[in-house]
Design a protein around this motif. Structure first.
Motif, PDB file in Angstrom:
ATOM      1  N   PRO A 223       0.721  -1.413   0.063  1.00  0.00           N
ATOM      2  CA  PRO A 223       0.084   0.255   0.012  1.00  0.00           C
ATOM      3  C   PRO A 223       0.829   1.266  -0.116  1.00  0.00           C
ATOM      4  O   PRO A 223       0.329   2.305  -0.490  1.00  0.00           O
ATOM      5  N   SER A 224       2.038   1.095   0.521  1.00  0.00           N
ATOM      6  CA  SER A 224       2.769   2.472   0.429  1.00  0.00           C
ATOM      7  C   SER A 224       3.439   2.600  -0.877  1.00  0.00           C
ATOM      8  O   SER A 224       3.442   3.965  -1.364  1.00  0.00           O
ATOM      9  N   PHE A 225       3.774   1.641  -1.641  1.00  0.00           N
ATOM     10  CA  PHE A 225       4.114   1.799  -3.047  1.00  0.00           C
ATOM     11  C   PHE A 225       2.823   2.545  -3.974  1.00  0.00           C
ATOM     12  O   PHE A 225       3.184   3.256  -4.560  1.00  0.00           O
ATOM     13  N   ILE A 226       1.644   1.830  -3.548  1.00  0.00           N
ATOM     14  CA  ILE A 226       0.528   2.304  -4.279  1.00  0.00           C
ATOM     15  C   ILE A 226       0.253   3.894  -4.108  1.00  0.00           C
ATOM     16  O   ILE A 226      -0.034   4.707  -5.065  1.00  0.00           O
ATOM     17  N   ILE A 227       0.379   4.359  -2.837  1.00  0.00           N
ATOM     18  CA  ILE A 227       0.051   5.535  -2.518  1.00  0.00           C
ATOM     19  C   ILE A 227       1.110   6.440  -3.178  1.00  0.00           C
ATOM     20  O   ILE A 227       0.825   7.711  -3.851  1.00  0.00           O
ATOM     21  N   SER A 228       2.671   5.960  -3.258  1.00  0.00           N
ATOM     22  CA  SER A 228       3.593   6.748  -3.688  1.00  0.00           C
ATOM     23  C   SER A 228       3.482   7.095  -5.253  1.00  0.00           C
ATOM     24  O   SER A 228       3.657   8.012  -5.857  1.00  0.00           O
ATOM     25  N   GLU A 229       2.884   5.923  -5.860  1.00  0.00           N
ATOM     26  CA  GLU A 229       2.718   6.018  -7.302  1.00  0.00           C
ATOM     27  C   GLU A 229       1.612   6.964  -7.553  1.00  0.00           C
ATOM     28  O   GLU A 229       1.688   7.720  -8.691  1.00  0.00           O
ATOM     29  N   LEU A 230       0.710   6.842  -6.858  1.00  0.00           N
ATOM     30  CA  LEU A 230      -0.732   7.821  -7.063  1.00  0.00           C
ATOM     31  C   LEU A 230       0.100   9.393  -7.184  1.00  0.00           C
ATOM     32  O   LEU A 230      -0.540  10.198  -7.693  1.00  0.00           O
ATOM     33  N   ARG A 231       0.688   9.465  -5.968  1.00  0.00           N
ATOM     34  CA  ARG A 231       1.085  10.930  -5.795  1.00  0.00           C
ATOM     35  C   ARG A 231       1.943  11.357  -6.920  1.00  0.00           C
ATOM     36  O   ARG A 231       1.903  12.470  -7.536  1.00  0.00           O
ATOM     37  N   THR A 232       2.956  10.454  -7.224  1.00  0.00           N
ATOM     38  CA  THR A 232       3.878  10.647  -8.293  1.00  0.00           C
ATOM     39  C   THR A 232       3.322  10.954  -9.765  1.00  0.00           C
ATOM     40  O   THR A 232       3.518  11.933 -10.405  1.00  0.00           O
ATOM     41  N   ALA A 233       2.215  10.131  -9.858  1.00  0.00           N
ATOM     42  CA  ALA A 233       1.454  10.345 -11.303  1.00  0.00           C
ATOM     43  C   ALA A 233       0.538  11.616 -11.276  1.00  0.00           C
ATOM     44  O   ALA A 233       0.544  12.399 -12.426  1.00  0.00           O
ATOM     45  N   PHE A 234       0.111  11.864 -10.193  1.00  0.00           N
ATOM     46  CA  PHE A 234      -0.782  13.359 -10.287  1.00  0.00           C
ATOM     47  C   PHE A 234       0.269  14.317 -10.465  1.00  0.00           C
ATOM     48  O   PHE A 234      -0.253  15.230 -10.977  1.00  0.00           O
ATOM     49  N   ILE A 235       1.297  14.326  -9.634  1.00  0.00           N
ATOM     50  CA  ILE A 235       2.301  15.691 -10.029  1.00  0.00           C
ATOM     51  C   ILE A 235       2.666  15.601 -11.279  1.00  0.00           C
ATOM     52  O   ILE A 235       2.769  16.718 -11.783  1.00  0.00           O
ATOM     53  N   MET A 236       3.068  14.583 -11.904  1.00  0.00           N
ATOM     54  CA  MET A 236       3.597  14.405 -13.363  1.00  0.00           C
ATOM     55  C   MET A 236       2.200  15.024 -14.409  1.00  0.00           C
ATOM     56  O   MET A 236       2.425  15.909 -15.416  1.00  0.00           O
ATOM     57  N   GLY A 237       1.002  14.673 -13.823  1.00  0.00           N
ATOM     58  CA  GLY A 237      -0.109  15.064 -14.580  1.00  0.00           C
ATOM     59  C   GLY A 237      -0.360  16.754 -14.557  1.00  0.00           C
ATOM     60  O   GLY A 237      -0.851  17.266 -15.639  1.00  0.00           O
ATOM     61  N   PHE A 238      -0.001  17.177 -13.311  1.00  0.00           N
ATOM     62  CA  PHE A 238      -0.323  18.499 -13.093  1.00  0.00           C
ATOM     63  C   PHE A 238       0.982  19.321 -14.130  1.00  0.00           C
ATOM     64  O   PHE A 238       0.566  20.360 -14.837  1.00  0.00           O
ATOM     65  N   MET A 239       2.121  18.733 -14.257  1.00  0.00           N
ATOM     66  CA  MET A 239       2.891  19.546 -14.851  1.00  0.00           C
ATOM     67  C   MET A 239       2.811  19.309 -16.364  1.00  0.00           C
ATOM     68  O   MET A 239       3.089  20.426 -17.277  1.00  0.00           O
ATOM     69  N   ILE A 240       2.047  18.370 -16.791  1.00  0.00           N
ATOM     70  CA  ILE A 240       1.492  18.228 -18.296  1.00  0.00           C
ATOM     71  C   ILE A 240       0.352  19.252 -18.419  1.00  0.00           C
ATOM     72  O   ILE A 240       0.277  19.830 -19.908  1.00  0.00           O
TER      73      ILE A 240
END
Length: 295
Positions: A223-240
């Motif tokens: 679950p720690s990995f999943i939450i980290s992946e969601l956070r990273t993906a949303f940060i990258m989506g915001f930059m795009i």
């Protein structure tokens, strides 16, 4: 008169036939009872009996496979779960494989790079304002192939270190599972953030120094990995999203200055977004840099 005589003869014949059948049945029952008494007496007296019978004596106990073959097991059900030599039997292996196949989509989504890739591609499509281009099937297919490309070294290590020795009989099921989880844990530890692992460790009430992820159990690491992946993906989506938001603001300002307030800005801005994305070779920038975040 003749018909009456014929009927009497038929009745007499049927009566005699029934009597014969009753007598033969009684003789058979007596013979069977006599044979059963003989068999019972032979069992009690330990005398030799007919070798063709295999269901006379109850089976005993056996400690080895050779002893098991010598026992009489005609009247009993024997289930071998360890294949007679400490390994899983073929039927149980098939059951486990089918179970893993049913869980494969969940493992693919949660334990690999699939989540981050799919979310970033979805944000890219939303930023372009092309709601159906590319369609969902294409995005999922691209995510699957990119996941296979990124996870190929991990899958290769799992196959060479766990599956091949397990099939050769060098590892037990528990040992093979532990060895297979090590490459997956290393991948998840590389991309999981410490604060997420610390939060789940506190929820699970497990003491932890907050530094070494190797001490984090797998049930907490996932679950720690999943939450980290969601956070990273949303940060990258915001930059795009940022450059496309700028285009929307410029187009909206121009339309308002021209008095065209009834015209939706997205109708005019979408061709400019697509033009900018094509000129900048956007798919190459997004996908290549997305893959590089895992290396």
């Amino acid at each position: 008169m003749k018909k009456q005589i014929t009927r009497d003869k038929i009745k007499t014949f049927l009566y005699m036939l029934c009597m014969i059948l009753v007598i033969l049945g009684a003789d058979t029952m007596v013979a069977n009872a006599t044979n059963d008494d003989i068999i019972a007496d032979s069992i009690l007296s330990n005398e030799p009996i007919d070798e063709n019978r295999t269901n006379i004596k109850d089976p005993g106990t056996a400690e080895t496979g050779e002893d098991l073959k010598e026992l009489n097991i005609a009247n009993n059900l024997t289930i071998s779960y360890d294949n007679g030599n400490g390994e899983l039997s073929g039927t149980l292996r098939i059951l486990l494989i089918l179970t893993l196949i049913s869980l494969a989509p969940i493992l693919l989504v949660t334990l690999t790079s699939f989540t981050r890739i799919l979310i970033v591609l979805h944000f890219t499509r939303q930023a372009l304002n092309t709601t159906t281009a590319p369609p969902n099937q294409i995005l999922i297919a691209i995510s699957l192939f990119l996941t296979f490309f990124i996870m190929q070294p991990v899958f290769t290590e799992v196959y060479e270190e766990a599956i091949i020795p397990f099939e050769a009989g060098e590892l037990t099921t528990e040992e093979a599972f532990s060895v297979a989880m090590e490459p997956m844990r290393e991948f998840m530890m590389t991309h999981a953030q410490t604060k997420d692992a610390d939060a789940f460790m506190q929820i699970a009430n497990i003491p932890w120094d907050g530094k070494d992820l190797n001490a984090v159990p797998t049930s907490v690491l996932i679950p720690s990995f999943i939450i980290s992946e969601l956070r990273t993906a949303f940060i990258m989506g915001f930059m795009i999203y940022i450059p496309f938001i700028v285009i929307d603001m410029v187009v909206a300002s121009v339309l308002m200055s021209m008095g065209m307030m009834m015209l939706p800005p997205t109708t005019i801005s979408m061709p400019f977004k697509i033009l900018l994305f094509v000129l900048a070779d956007g798919w190459n920038l997004v996908i290549v840099n997305l893959v590089r975040t895992f290396y």
